[in-house]
Design an enzyme around this catalytic site. Structure first.
Site, short mmCIF file in Angstrom:
data_model
loop_
_atom_site.label_atom_id
_atom_site.label_comp_id
_atom_site.label_asym_id
_atom_site.label_seq_id
_atom_site.Cartn_x
_atom_site.Cartn_y
_atom_site.Cartn_z
N ILE A 84 -18.24 5.21 49.17
CA ILE A 84 -18.92 3.98 49.57
C ILE A 84 -19.11 3.23 48.25
O ILE A 84 -19.59 3.81 47.27
CB ILE A 84 -20.25 4.25 50.31
CG1 ILE A 84 -20.97 2.95 50.65
CG2 ILE A 84 -21.19 5.17 49.55
CD1 ILE A 84 -22.20 3.13 51.56
N SER A 85 -18.72 1.97 48.22
CA SER A 85 -18.74 1.23 46.95
C SER A 85 -20.15 1.08 46.41
O SER A 85 -21.14 1.10 47.15
CB SER A 85 -18.17 -0.16 47.16
OG SER A 85 -16.84 -0.06 47.55
N GLN A 86 -20.22 0.87 45.11
CA GLN A 86 -21.46 0.56 44.42
C GLN A 86 -22.08 -0.69 45.10
O GLN A 86 -21.34 -1.62 45.44
CB GLN A 86 -21.06 0.26 42.98
CG GLN A 86 -22.12 -0.14 42.04
CD GLN A 86 -21.50 -0.65 40.72
OE1 GLN A 86 -20.28 -0.81 40.62
NE2 GLN A 86 -22.33 -0.89 39.74
#
Lengths: 233, 805
Positions: A84-86
């Site tokens: 899950i992206s930053q």
């Protein structure tokens, strides 16, 4: 006896409900802090993006064993070699496509479902496609529960979602070595497509593709700007 | 008489068992390296195994602490330890595969809990090395008087073990080879079987055979990191491994899935279907795709088409051609004769046999030639050939490679290699290199710097008239032209860019506006530095750049190494501490390995032995002598390996040949050292001889290799053998001589000496790499010279001074 019963209820509430409530409050506070320190302070100014990110409980889109780090300033593993992206990258990608009411957005790579949830807070409808079935099913379960304006399909994102095309914006969350021609075709005239470029743990560039008539152009964006030393420094 | 004969047979059996067991340990180490490479990646394998190898040092400590008991029980203990070591070679690996012990190195910098699991992994892999080394150490210490013979057997066995692995891995998978190697240790146990405590020994042997047998018939699966390319690909719908092949370069696998398409940085103008292609993986990392000859060549819609749009190229050489996509592209672009050089034998076999029909294997076409060779060696061998285009493979990977190859030596990208390419160009010939656009700019700038330096080295005063670069949304392709670019070339490039929505970046007469018509880059430093590279007056800007972008050389062949110590803080402040490990992971891993092995060596080996100080004196000479030998030997070995990779190409074979030759020659030296009555003299003569030889090598080694590099192979083999065997022979003498000296004066130091030597050998591997990166190979060789001089001074020099006094 009556007092005992009443006290028991209070004790029960204190023992069991308080921690739950406390957890929820804790996450809410963490989320507000995340938006302020990681998103707003780094230059994301779009009000709808900030509101959406304050609204969506990021921790619910993350595997249980990772939830305590949900609001940290980094990507997190969600299984199947995906992350899950930053939060900042999610905010940046959302802002850059200039989302607004009335928009139909296509997302390629549902992953955790978090990006779709953030978009669903702003636009009319989000169509999201995930190729890895278990990931897609998990994301679908939580998105179906919370949003009526998100459609999840488990399929190969290469073909896009022709049935609902054209789209005002396309968000490709899974970095790809090529941009599938059907996606460019399904992008509305004047539409924007955003693609992250980088390894799962380090996104340093984003590619913005814009379509104006027959002309398709790209812009390489650097969310984190590196300025080399020069003799004047 | 009969007793003497029996004793002699028994002794010979023990010495042979030692050789067999040593072969097993080195083979186990190399096989484990490949297995962990498949599961986690080569760099992590290096990190894990270097810690496991400290088992050698720890065995010295253990013997020092329990010397008396171990020596008393040595007759039955040694065979038992050999059997148990074979047992653990199989069991440790099976344990490490269990979910509870599985770590994922990609998560190491993300999840702190992974450190705990990694520590468990270290312990698991440490056991077979520790137990195996214990058997060797006990034999050495018990037979310190005849150490020359025992050390000879140990080195000979190790040398043969290296060769055995290369043969095994060429034919079977590492997972199948593992139990076969473990059997060698059990065979060693049988060979040195002792009458006393028979039950224990038989139990050990039977148990080992049982487990090993089970592993042969039930090898199981390799649990891959979920972040490895193969794992991620297998998550795709209907993804399936359709072909698996053992190769000495690694495990080759071919995957088929309806979702696997290949079109790197495809132009936005391409509206057709992107063809589905089978993906090839080596050690579970993406290697290439099986080219489909009959479909539209997708590369014509990428910047890689640049050399072919400029003009017709009749004769093309594709270096490091991987699965041959570049060869197919050249053929489809109208080339009349194309040579592809692949560095993996298995790939050629794959295309020629299993996928010949699909790929229309190039051998079926008279105009194509697909050769298994090292690229640099091939260029050397073609001194009569001229090419219209020399194509290098696309560099970097999409989104950056996390810097895993930072310390990977690549002799095909050094300034000397580019000079060779230049020499093979026809008048209108070009060298073409493509890279993914990286940020911050590193690879792009280093390519430009290398091409410009090649032009300048050949007397070109205006490199801007010989260099062109175009970019798409994802890649930049450079073309260096031997002759100045002609107006027709320039017109063709401009047309192509317009058609494909690409932008020229370097072109004679280019304007700034032209560079960003279709694909803008927010950071315009790229253009600024490219201009600085082209301008001979603005070189200071390059020296000040935050990354190393000066061309790689044969002395520092690390093309992908960019990080500068001086800018680490700045990079951390810009990108954040969490992303730092992913900026240049390969470099970081070597540092982590050095630090952790140094700490562990100190804690596990040196510290406990200081407790023994009460019982012994003169610890310093022992520490200095065996420390210098441990470091010096490995420093020299690493340089020899590097130089001979360049000399012969094919790293896998070069490494194996160098190690085996050195071990066997050192073994002979060890045997010969026994002929010296005075071990002090033997140690002194040998250490001094090595120091002198290494000094000569430091000064002239590269020159000799450069002068003879294009000689016929058999002469090169002859030269290499003598250049390696002579110093290695002398390098085999100081260790056994030192042990004999201790045997006479300080017997209780022997295990310590064995431990120090083992520890420093491990530390030396990462230390030498880091010194070579900073100072070049020659500096490492000078240091090795200094270390052997130190060894000379410790015993022999000291004895000379004492005699004079």
């Amino acid at each position: 006896m009556k007092y005992f019963k009443q006290n028991s209820v209070i004790i029960f509430l204190l023992l069991f409900l308080y921690p739950l409530n406390s957890d929820a409050q804790d996450y809410t506070m963490q989320r507000q802090s995340m938006v302020e320190t990681q998103i707003r302070n780094r230059g994301i100014r779009d009000a709808s993006t900030l509101r959406a990110m304050r609204q969506v409980p990021r921790h619910l889109y993350i595997p249980e064993n990772q939830q305590r780090w949900a609001y940290e300033d980094r990507p997190l593993p969600i299984g199947y070699g995906q992350t899950i992206s930053q939060p900042y990258i999610v905010g940046y990608m959302t802002e850059i496509i200039k989302p607004k009411k009335g928009y139909r957005v296509l997302e390629i790579g549902t992953g955790s479902g978090y990006q779709a949830a953030v978009l669903a807070e702003i636009v009319d409808h989000v169509y999201t496609i995930e190729i890895v079935e278990p990931l897609g099913l998990t994301a679908k379960a939580i998105l179906d529960k919370n949003y009526e304006n998100v459609s999840v399909k488990i399929a190969d994102g290469y073909y896009g979602w022709e049935e609902f095309a054209p789209f005002d914006a396309i968000v490709v969350t899974a970095a790809a070595e090529y941009i599938p021609p059907p996606l460019i075709e399904q992008l509305k005239d004047g539409g924007r497509m955003i693609i992250p470029v980088g390894s799962p743990f380090r996104v340093q560039q984003l590619m913005l593709v814009e379509k104006k008539g027959d002309r398709v152009s790209s812009r390489s964006l650097m969310p984190v700007r590196f300025v080399p030393f020069t003799s004047g420094d | 008489m009969a007793f003497k004969l029996l004793t002699s047979i028994h002794k010979t059996a023990r010495i042979s068992a030692l050789g067999l067991h040593s072969a097993a340990i080195i083979a186990f180490q190399l096989i484990l390296m490949q297995l962990i490479s498949v599961m986690q990646g080569y760099h992590f394998a290096y990190m894990i195994i270097s810690i496991a190898m400290l088992g050698f040092g720890a065995s010295g400590t253990f013997i020092a602490l329990f010397r008396k008991k171990l020596l008393e029980a040595s007759n039955w203990l040694v065979p038992s330890l050999m059997a148990v070591s074979g047992f653990f070679m199989v069991v440790s690996f099976n344990l490490a595969r269990m979910p509870v012990f599985q770590f994922d190195v990609y998560l190491l910098f993300v999840e702190s809990s992974q450190f705990g699991v990694l520590a468990l992994g270290y312990i698991i892999y440490f056991i077979p090395f520790f137990v195996g080394a214990l058997a060797i150490g006990i034999l050495f210490i018990k037979n310190a008087g005849q150490i020359g013979t025992y050390y000879f057997s140990n080195l000979l066995g190790s040398g043969i073990g290296g060769i055995v692995v290369v043969i095994l891995l060429s034919h079977i998978f590492a997972l199948q080879a593992l139990p076969l190697v473990a059997i060698l240790s059990v065979m060693a146990a049988v060979l040195s079987f002792e009458k006393r405590k028979r039950f224990l020994q038989i139990a050990g042997i039977v148990l080992s055979i049982g487990f090993i047998g089970f592993s042969i018939f039930q090898p199981g699966e390799l649990p891959l990191s979920e972040y490895k390319g193969l794992s991620r690909t297998l998550n795709l719908p209907d993804a399936e491994i359709i072909h698996k092949q053992a190769d000495v370069h690694g495990q080759i696998e071919v995957v088929e899935s309806s979702a696997l398409r290949y079109a790197p940085a495809l132009s936005f103008t391409y509206t057709g279907a992107v063809p589905v292609k089978k993906n090839v993986f080596i050690n579970a990392e993406f290697y290439g795709v099986i080219p489909l000859y009959d479909t539209v060549n997708i590369h014509n819609f990428t910047t890689e088409a640049l050399p072919y749009v400029m003009r017709q190229r009749d004769k093309v050489l594709v270096l490091k051609s991987g699965t041959g996509t570049g060869v197919a592209h050249a053929l489809q672009s109208g080339a009349k004769h194309v040579t592809g050089v692949t560095e993996v034998r298995g790939i050629k076999e794959l295309l020629k046999n299993r996928f010949a029909e699909e790929s229309q294997y190039f051998a079926l076409k008279p105009e194509a030639n697909f050769i298994y060779s090292d690229s640099r060696q091939y260029l050397l061998s073609q001194n009569q050939s001229e090419y219209d285009a020399i194509i290098l493979p696309r560099m970097e990977s999409f989104g950056g490679s996390m810097g895993l190859n930072a310390l990977h030596e690549d002799y095909s990208l050094t300034i000397e290699a580019f000079q060779l390419m230049w020499n093979r160009l026809s008048d209108h010939g070009v060298i073409s290199v493509t890279t993914w656009i990286d940020y911050p700019s590193r690879t792009t700038l280093k390519i430009a710097a290398t091409l410009v330096e090649t032009l300048r080295a050949n007397g070109i005063e205006s490199p801007e008239n010989h260099l062109v670069a175009i970019k798409s949304w994802g890649t930049i392709s450079f073309v260096l032209s031997k002759n100045p670019l002609e107006s027709s070339d320039i017109a063709n490039i401009r047309n192509f860019c317009r058609e494909m929505l690409f932008d020229p970046v370097l072109l004679p007469g280019i304007s700034d506006d032209e560079r960003s018509v279709y694909n803008q880059i927010e950071d315009d430093n790229l253009y600024r530095y490219l201009d600085a590279i082209l301008s001979s007056t603005d070189q200071s800007l390059l020296a000040e750049y935050d990354f190393h972008i000066a061309p790689a050389t044969d002395d520092k062949p690390y093309f992908s190494r960019f990080l500068k110590f001086s800018t680490l803080k700045k990079l951390r402040d810009t990108f954040g501490a969490e992303t730092m490990p992913f900026l240049e992971l390969g470099y970081l891993i070597v540092w982590v390995t050095l630090i952790q092995s140094s700490i562990l060596a100190f804690v596990l080996i040196i510290l406990p032995l200081f407790k023994l100080r009460k019982r012994s004196r003169n610890l310093l000479p022992t520490l200095l002598y065996f420390g210098a030998l441990g470091l010096g030997y490995m420093f020299a070995e690493i340089i020899f390996i590097q130089r001979f990779i360049l000399y012969f190409g094919h790293p896998v074979y070069a490494i194996s040949a160098v190690i085996s030759t050195m071990m066997i020659a050192s073994g002979a030296g060890s045997l010969y050292s026994g002929k010296f009555k005075d071990p002090v003299k033997a140690s002194g003569v040998a250490s001094f001889a090595v120091a002198i030889l290494l000094l000569i090598y430091a000064l002239f080694f590269t020159n000799v290799l450069t002068l003879t590099i294009d000689f016929p192979l058999f002469i090169k083999v002859f030269i290499a053998f003598f250049m390696l065997a002579i110093p290695s022979f002398f390098m085999g003498m100081p260790f056994p001589s030192g042990i004999r000296i201790l045997n006479q004066n300080n017997e209780q130091h022997i295990p310590w000496a064995w431990g120090i030597n083992g520890c420093l050998s491990v530390i030396a591997t990462s230390l030498a790499t880091l010194i070579a990166v900073e100072g070049g190979f020659r500096v490492v060789m000078f240091l090795a010279t200094g270390l052997y001089l130190l060894a000379f001074a410790v015993f022999y020099g000291n004895s000379l001074i004492s005699k004079k006094a």
